[in-house]
Design an enzyme around this catalytic site. Structure first.
Site, mmCIF file in Angstrom:
data_model
loop_
_atom_site.group_PDB
_atom_site.id
_atom_site.type_symbol
_atom_site.label_atom_id
_atom_site.label_comp_id
_atom_site.label_asym_id
_atom_site.label_seq_id
_atom_site.Cartn_x
_atom_site.Cartn_y
_atom_site.Cartn_z
ATOM 1 N N HIS A 22 46.290 33.871 -11.613
ATOM 2 C CA HIS A 22 47.559 34.439 -12.391
ATOM 3 C C HIS A 22 48.297 35.655 -11.821
ATOM 4 C CE1 HIS A 22 47.404 31.205 -15.831
ATOM 5 N NE2 HIS A 22 46.319 30.996 -15.239
ATOM 6 N N ASP A 120 53.536 35.853 -18.720
ATOM 7 C CA ASP A 120 52.666 34.575 -18.451
ATOM 8 C C ASP A 120 52.625 33.823 -19.631
ATOM 9 O OD1 ASP A 120 50.466 32.957 -17.948
ATOM 10 O OD2 ASP A 120 49.670 34.200 -16.769
ATOM 11 N N HIS A 153 54.828 17.885 -22.836
ATOM 12 C CA HIS A 153 55.136 16.513 -23.565
ATOM 13 C C HIS A 153 53.873 16.139 -24.765
ATOM 14 C CE1 HIS A 153 57.832 15.328 -20.230
ATOM 15 N NE2 HIS A 153 58.331 14.726 -21.479
ATOM 16 N N SER A 363 45.544 27.465 -4.279
ATOM 17 C CA SER A 363 44.739 26.995 -3.105
ATOM 18 C C SER A 363 45.691 25.741 -2.684
ATOM 19 C CB SER A 363 43.256 26.716 -3.666
ATOM 20 O OG SER A 363 42.636 27.524 -4.092
HETATM 21 N N1 UDP Z 1 40.793 33.156 -2.884
HETATM 22 C C1 UDP Z 1 40.562 34.056 -1.986
HETATM 23 N N2 UDP Z 1 39.162 33.978 -1.386
HETATM 24 C C2 UDP Z 1 38.504 33.178 -2.044
HETATM 25 C C3 UDP Z 1 38.589 32.195 -2.774
HETATM 26 C C4 UDP Z 1 39.969 32.023 -3.406
HETATM 27 O O1 UDP Z 1 41.158 35.073 -1.895
HETATM 28 O O2 UDP Z 1 37.127 33.166 -1.252
HETATM 29 C C5 UDP Z 1 42.049 33.010 -3.636
HETATM 30 C C6 UDP Z 1 42.891 32.012 -3.428
HETATM 31 O O3 UDP Z 1 43.850 32.342 -2.055
HETATM 32 C C7 UDP Z 1 43.998 32.015 -4.363
HETATM 33 C C8 UDP Z 1 43.135 32.304 -5.841
HETATM 34 O O4 UDP Z 1 42.153 33.198 -5.085
HETATM 35 O O5 UDP Z 1 45.203 32.396 -4.231
HETATM 36 C C9 UDP Z 1 42.401 31.273 -6.521
HETATM 37 O O6 UDP Z 1 43.361 30.571 -7.212
HETATM 38 P P1 UDP Z 1 43.550 29.079 -7.609
HETATM 39 O O7 UDP Z 1 44.468 28.887 -8.401
HETATM 40 O O8 UDP Z 1 43.270 28.367 -6.170
HETATM 41 O O9 UDP Z 1 42.279 28.649 -8.284
HETATM 42 P P2 UDP Z 1 41.422 29.344 -9.361
HETATM 43 O O10 UDP Z 1 40.624 30.537 -8.933
HETATM 44 O O11 UDP Z 1 42.327 30.120 -10.602
HETATM 45 O O12 UDP Z 1 40.648 28.382 -9.947
#
Ligand code: UDP
Length: 463
Positions: A22, A120, A153, A363
């Site tokens: 976020h 947010d 929804h 991602s």
């Molecule tokens: N990310 C990173 N290095 C890693 C793994 C993830 O910088 O080794 C970053 C990735 O680029 C993304 C964020 O962490 O911007 C993960 O956000 P995402 O929405 O994909 O997944 P979440 O962690 O919220 O499940």
């Protein structure tokens, strides 16, 4: 109003939920706002601020943005300090509301009054704070518009829960969805009742307010669902929120998100990638939060090994005990396992040929923005819906199918990797990914749909 006319710049507070997935998009949005002439203060919790200030000391500052803090009620440990997520969210609501109002007052008394809070919507209480203080509010949706539409929804009662097993779901602007394509909290409402409540409540209190709903997507990527949602609410697309130097290059300094809650093994990763041939590496990561079971981790490990491709796999420190014994040693010729990496740099590297991903929305957008085809292995939350779009809507990869126990087996991982790395599916996915990359650049580039929306938002604040 008189005060606003007198001042050149509108002042926005931007408040993300303090999680990596976020913070990244809202931090990027803040940079874009600033580049369009707004004054922006990124607001984070005291705990996150103290934790990341160590990085700043180590030469990785946030960015050029002003940063200030509120309290989530757990200044020493954040979410981990709370007894449960429920306790965390309720205390954050109470203490966060108070300290956000105090921050607005502090800005006013220091001669930099706040005009707007971009919040947010996982933190709906911020809308109330903005309303009470007479400020403009902008809700920033960090997930895809398709996922927002599903939650919307549910919120308006058109999608009733539980959704019967085996049914098909038809929502405006979206293809027919199976239950397994829905966000996991909707597909199985008992699994995470608090998460479902928070996700659905994003739409609480929105009648007539906030004035702006900003969604981290771009118009051409989700055209039909965006158009359909825009008929019901003032929704604008402002993404993808990927650092500018990877896309339109309008912001010369913007090469990195700038705030990482984990320490990346940058040198090791980049050196290792530099030594690999073009398109030969499978990059695998399940993001910052997913916690695959030990059985699933073993299947991924053995699937990567069986694929015979080079692989770079991010396994967070807390997950590493789940790796099969001796896996790292046995695969050291073909693979590198790290606890965190600079993901954008990795995805942009010429050696990377495909991304085995949990399909977190950031991602997914990063892979689309950098033209990298995907093997989707969704775990929970919005990821199944993103995976459905990756394969069936955007044609940028394959979704690995789980068995009847919900585990994606090694053979399936191997099959998907081989198809994407070597097969016709991969060639097609690469062509489509390159097309989405061009459209992403167009959207955030000067005069593009997202660029115009950000500009209009900033202009509306200055009056
Ligand atoms: N990310 C990173 N290095 C890693 C793994 C993830 O910088 O080794 C970053 C990735 O680029 C993304 C964020 O962490 O911007 C993960 O956000 P995402 O929405 O994909 O997944 P979440 O962690 O919220 O499940």
């Amino acid at each position: 109003m008189a005060e606003r006319i007198m001042r050149e710049k509108a002042h926005c507070l931007v408040l993300p939920l303090p999680l990596q997935g976020h913070i990244n998009p809202m931090l990027q949005f803040s940079k874009r706002l600033q580049s369009k002439g707004a004054k922006v203060t990124l607001v984070t919790t005291r705990f996150i601020f103290n934790k990341t200030m160590n990085q700043a000391a180590a030469g990785r500052p946030f960015s050029s943005l002003a940063v200030d803090t509120i309290s989530d009620g757990f200044d020493d440990g954040g979410l981990a300090q709370a007894g449960s997520p429920t306790e965390y969210f309720y205390r954050f609501q109470q203490v966060g509301s108070e300290t956000l109002a105090e921050l607005v007052e502090k800005c006013r008394s220091s001669g930099s009054p706040v005009d707007c809070i971009v919040y947010d919507p996982f933190l709906t209480w911020a809308l109330e704070v903005a309303g009470n203080l007479g400020l403009v509010a902008g809700a920033f949706f960090t997930q895809s518009c398709a996922v927002d539409s599903v939650y919307f929804h549910v919120h308006n009662g058109k999608l009733k829960l539980p959704v019967p097993a085996g049914s098909e779901i038809f929502l405006p602007g979206l293809p027919a969805l199976q239950v397994s394509d829905l966000p996991s909290f909707v597909a199985d409402p008992e699994s995470r009742p608090l998460a479902l409540e928070v996700a659905v409540n994003q739409f609480s209190g929105l009648a007539g307010k906030p004035e702006w709903l900003l969604c981290n997507t771009f118009h051409k990527l989700e055209e039909e669902v965006v158009d359909s949602m825009s008929k019901m609410m003032p929704l604008r697309t402002i993404g993808p929120t990927v650092p500018s130097m990877y896309l339109d290059k309008q912001l010369q300094e913007d090469t990195d998100y700038g705030l990482s809650l984990f320490k990346p093994n940058t040198d090791a990763c980049m050196k290792w990638l530099d030594e690999r041939p073009n398109g030969s590496v499978v990059y695998a990561s399940f993001g910052s939060m997913a916690v695959p079971g030990a059985e699933q981790m073993e299947e991924v490990a053995l699937g990567l090994k069986a694929s015979k491709s080079h692989f770079l796999w991010v396994v967070r420190a807390t997950e590493q005990a789940k790796l099969p014994g001796k896996f790292v040693e046995e695969t050291s010729e073909m693979g590198l396992v790290v606890s965190w990496c600079p993901q954008l740099e990795v995805l942009a590297h010429r050696a990377v040929g495909c991304f085995v991903t949990h399909c977190g929305w950031n991602s997914t957008l990063e892979a689309l923005s950098l033209g990298v085809p995907m093997v989707a292995v969704p775990q929970w939350s919005d990821q199944p819906t993103n995976a459905k779009c990756v394969m069936d809507l955007w044609g940028v990869g394959l979704r690995a199918q789980p068995d009847e126990n919900g585990v994606v087996r090694r053979g399936e991982i191997e099959r998907c990797i081989r198809e994407v790395m070597e097969g016709e599916t991969g060639k097609e996915a690469r062509r489509n990914a390159a097309k989405w990359r061009e459209l992403a650049i167009e959207a955030v580039g000067e005069g593009g749909s997202s660029d115009r929306n950000i500009e209009e938002f900033v202009s509306s604040l200055v009056c």
